[in-house]
Design a protein around this motif. Structure first.
Motif, PDB file in Angstrom:
ATOM      1  N   VAL A  31     107.795  28.494  35.538  1.00 27.77           N
ATOM      2  CA  VAL A  31     106.596  27.705  35.264  1.00 27.77           C
ATOM      3  C   VAL A  31     106.680  27.104  33.863  1.00 27.77           C
ATOM      4  O   VAL A  31     106.374  25.928  33.661  1.00 27.77           O
ATOM      5  N   SER A  35     106.644  23.214  32.666  1.00 29.77           N
ATOM      6  CA  SER A  35     105.542  22.746  31.829  1.00 29.77           C
ATOM      7  C   SER A  35     106.011  21.914  30.641  1.00 29.77           C
ATOM      8  O   SER A  35     105.203  21.226  30.024  1.00 29.77           O
ATOM      9  N   SER A 243      91.290  27.034  40.149  1.00 30.72           N
ATOM     10  CA  SER A 243      92.479  27.220  40.977  1.00 30.72           C
ATOM     11  C   SER A 243      92.545  26.158  42.073  1.00 30.72           C
ATOM     12  O   SER A 243      93.633  25.740  42.468  1.00 30.72           O
ATOM     13  N   LEU A 246      93.868  23.203  40.405  1.00 32.13           N
ATOM     14  CA  LEU A 246      95.293  23.414  40.124  1.00 32.13           C
ATOM     15  C   LEU A 246      96.138  23.106  41.368  1.00 32.13           C
ATOM     16  O   LEU A 246      97.161  22.426  41.287  1.00 32.13           O
ATOM     17  N   ALA A 260     102.039  22.920  35.833  1.00 35.99           N
ATOM     18  CA  ALA A 260     102.609  24.101  35.176  1.00 35.99           C
ATOM     19  C   ALA A 260     101.908  24.361  33.850  1.00 35.99           C
ATOM     20  O   ALA A 260     101.569  25.509  33.526  1.00 35.99           O
ATOM     21  N   SER A 263      98.613  25.871  34.608  1.00 34.15           N
ATOM     22  CA  SER A 263      98.739  27.285  34.992  1.00 34.15           C
ATOM     23  C   SER A 263      98.829  28.174  33.763  1.00 34.15           C
ATOM     24  O   SER A 263      98.191  29.228  33.687  1.00 34.15           O
ATOM     25  N   TYR A 266      95.538  28.373  31.937  1.00 36.07           N
ATOM     26  CA  TYR A 266      94.690  29.185  32.803  1.00 36.07           C
ATOM     27  C   TYR A 266      94.997  30.669  32.582  1.00 36.07           C
ATOM     28  O   TYR A 266      94.118  31.499  32.306  1.00 36.07           O
ATOM     29  N   PHE A 267      96.290  30.988  32.676  1.00 40.39           N
ATOM     30  CA  PHE A 267      96.745  32.367  32.513  1.00 40.39           C
ATOM     31  C   PHE A 267      96.346  32.915  31.140  1.00 40.39           C
ATOM     32  O   PHE A 267      95.842  34.039  31.015  1.00 40.39           O
TER      33      PHE A 267
END
Lengths: 287, 355
Positions: A31, A35, A243, A246, A260, A263, A266-267
């Protein structure tokens, strides 16, 4: 303190490192790889640096879905935690009804997410669904496929129905672990029920409630399947949570780079919120 | 302050008690005089805590009445009874400071703050808690927490009696002794009735003026430590108190005089047994047996050193008879004779004293 240095010990940690690498680090690195690059397929990549991150952070679309996500999580936490504690307090302490209550409570938790979404979709349909029909029957116009408020109402109600049980079970376990001595002492001290709740039950439930809040935060912040099946993110974009957005970016538009970057952001948000919350809650415990 | 009277008390945890075994407390009437220091002694599960909870009002007895002075309180809730209770595990309100913990029972009773402040500081000084008043109660050690539990009882001016339910169970051994002396000291200072539940005879005998011995839901004897030691009313008391416990030996009765091992045993007083089929026993404590030139023939089996005394185990037929011999005293090597002190030899019929 003197610590013994024993380098061979690293050898024994190796299997775990390998395991974690395969199930977390390596997927995460792919990921990361996407990104910071642009690809047009055929395994051809162009270096983009932090461009995608800048794009995502400056995108109004991302801001809007993040705000919706925060609102949703805030609302369901504000309902599920107090409601769960309240239900746990009213549950019987012993006797045959305990198991009956526990089984009833556990039931929603056993239903798969997409089934929950499908169930509530049918349940809330304004023409044939029991809930939708009943609300319309009361003279209130209700159609979750057309009204954003109705869509939100239904999504929140569905989540409360699905997950309050988890809070109930955790809070109930916390309550049961309080020794009878505390209640007896409080009785002798002349404490009113509210004081018993505030000074005995709530402090003793602190740990399980911390876990409950963390679990509900993470799960609801990453919610996908249920709203996807129920509303598909609509009407319009009104229930497009992070999500769902996403997935739209990644698989709908196939913008792998921005997806990416999104994500990872977000994470990091989930990680940061959990860490801050947990640190704050456990601050007093160490003293 | 007033005396506590229990009248024909009986309690069962079952809704419909049938047999004798269903009763956690068998019928009893006990009076606790005002200002007394009592210990409630008995093995685990004998109903001590049940009895305590009935007095404090945490339990309502199935039958019988509880009186505080001239007032019947059988159905009053715990907070209306003017009773303080300290539990086995220290109970503190974790989120509050020590000060607020001590003030809690007074605040619940709407006492004004200046009086609370005065009272809390007085009690904190008494319990050596003054330095910790501003600290969070959850940070204290077990003995500190137990002091807070006790303090919450002491701050209330209206307390009739303080009940202790094995309060030293979770306290370190070297602090146990200190806390116990503190309790004794407090009893002398404030003169409250104190009832102390324990299964530890040392705790009971050092703390109390009067010891109530319980077994299987029954009060078997109430008496001073000396009475319990010298004249146990029941063989259980003889076993349970004293180390080693009383020797209990099956005997027969011949014209009103006990006979053991073929020879008459001298006792003071007369023996009157109404039930001819009763199981008869004589009881004599190891402290009151000595070696003699004649008497009950025994063989010496084992000598164990218990510090200032030796515990000698001897055998007569199937019976083991234990006696104490002071350190340095003569112990015959094999065959010997024992002499029982007549003043301290009791006769029991069906386990109850009859002489």
């Amino acid at each position: 303190m003197n610590k013994t240095t024993y380098q061979k010990a690293w050898f024994f940690v190796l299997p775990v490192v390998a395991l974690v690498a395969f199930n977390a680090l390596i997927p995460l690195m792919t990921v990361v790889n996407y990104s910071v690059q642009e690809t047009f397929g055929d395994n051809v990549f162009f270096w983009e640096g932090v461009k995608w991150f800048e794009d995502v952070l400056n995108s109004e679309r991302f801001h809007a879905s993040l705000l919706r996500q925060l609102m949703f999580t805030g609302i369901i936490l504000a309902i599920e935690i107090p409601l769960g504690v309240a239900i746990a307090l009213t549950m019987p302490k012993k006797g045959p009804w305990v198991s009956v209550c526990l089984v009833f409570m556990a039931m929603p938790l056993l239903i798969p997410w997409n089934v929950v979404g499908a169930m509530w979709n049918i349940f809330a349909l304004p023409d044939i669904g029991l809930l939708g029909h009943a609300i319309n029957g009361m003279g209130i116009e209700y159609n979750f496929t057309r009204q954003p408020f109705a869509a939100w109402f239904t999504t929140v109600l569905m989540d409360v129905w699905h997950w309050t049980s988890l809070v109930v079970l955790l809070a109930y376990a916390g309550l049961r672990s309080i020794p009878e001595d505390y209640y007896q002492a409080a009785k002798i001290d002349g404490a009113k029920p509210w004081a018993v709740f505030l000074h005995i039950q709530l402090p003793k439930m602190k740990r399980v409630l911390t876990i409950a809040i963390l679990l509900r935060f993470m799960d609801s912040f990453m919610i996908y399947t249920e709203p996807f099946v129920l509303t598909g993110g609509g009407p319009g974009n009104s229930t497009t949570f992070l999500s769902i957005d996403l997935v739209k970016v990644a698989l709908g538009q196939f913008d792998l780079g921005p997806a990416a970057a999104m994500s990872l952001i977000y994470f990091l948000i989930v990680l940061l919120v959990c860490w801050v919350f947990y640190t704050l809650m456990m601050k007093d415990e160490d003293q | 302050m007033s005396k506590i009277t229990l009248k024909n008390l009986r309690h069962s945890y079952l809704s419909n008690p049938q047999s004798d075994d269903d009763w956690a407390l068998k019928e009893m009437s006990v009076e606790w005089s005002d200002g007394g220091a009592y210990a409630l002694l008995g093995p685990s599960g004998c109903g001590k805590t049940t009895l305590l909870n009935i007095i404090s009002g945490l339990l309502t007895p199935t039958e019988g009445e509880v009186w505080f002075g001239d007032v019947e309180v059988s159905h009053l809730p715990a907070d209306k009874r003017n009773i303080a209770q300290v539990f086995q595990f220290p109970v503190v309100y974790d989120t509050m400071t020590v000060y607020n913990n001590l003030a809690f029972p007074l605040r619940n009773r709407d006492v004004n703050e200046s009086e609370i402040d005065w009272k809390v500081r007085e009690i904190a000084a008494m319990l050596d808690l003054s330095d910790t008043l501003k600290k969070r109660a959850s940070g204290l050690t077990a003995d500190g927490k137990q002091k807070i539990s006790l303090g919450r009882g002491l701050v209330r001016a209206d307390v009739n009696a303080i009940l202790f339910d094995e309060p030293l169970t979770v306290i370190d051994p070297h602090l146990k002794w200190i806390l116990r002396s503190k309790l004794k000291e407090l009893h002398q200072q404030i003169g409250n009735t104190m009832i102390y539940v324990t299964h530890d005879q040392t705790e009971a005998l050092t703390f109390a003026d009067q010891v109530v011995v319980m077994q299987e839901g029954e009060v078997v004897q109430i008496g001073t430590p000396v009475e319990l030691f010298e004249r146990p009313q029941h063989t259980f008391v003889g076993h349970f108190i004293g180390s080693p416990g009383m020797n209990v030996l099956a005997c027969e009765l011949d014209q009103g005089r006990p006979v053991y091992g073929g020879s008459a045993v001298e006792t003071t007083g007369t023996v009157a047994v109404e039930d001819p089929s009763a199981r008869l026993e004589i009881g004599i404590r190891p402290e009151f047996i000595s070696f003699a030139d004649q008497g009950i023939a025994v063989s010496v089996e084992k000598v164990s050193d218990a510090g200032r005394v030796n515990i000698v185990e001897t055998r007569h037929g199937d019976d083991i008879i234990k006696l104490l011999v002071p350190d340095g005293g003569h112990v015959p090597s094999e065959n010997a004779f024992l002499k029982f002190d007549p003043d301290h030899t009791q006769v029991y019929a069906n386990a109850w004293m009859v002489s």
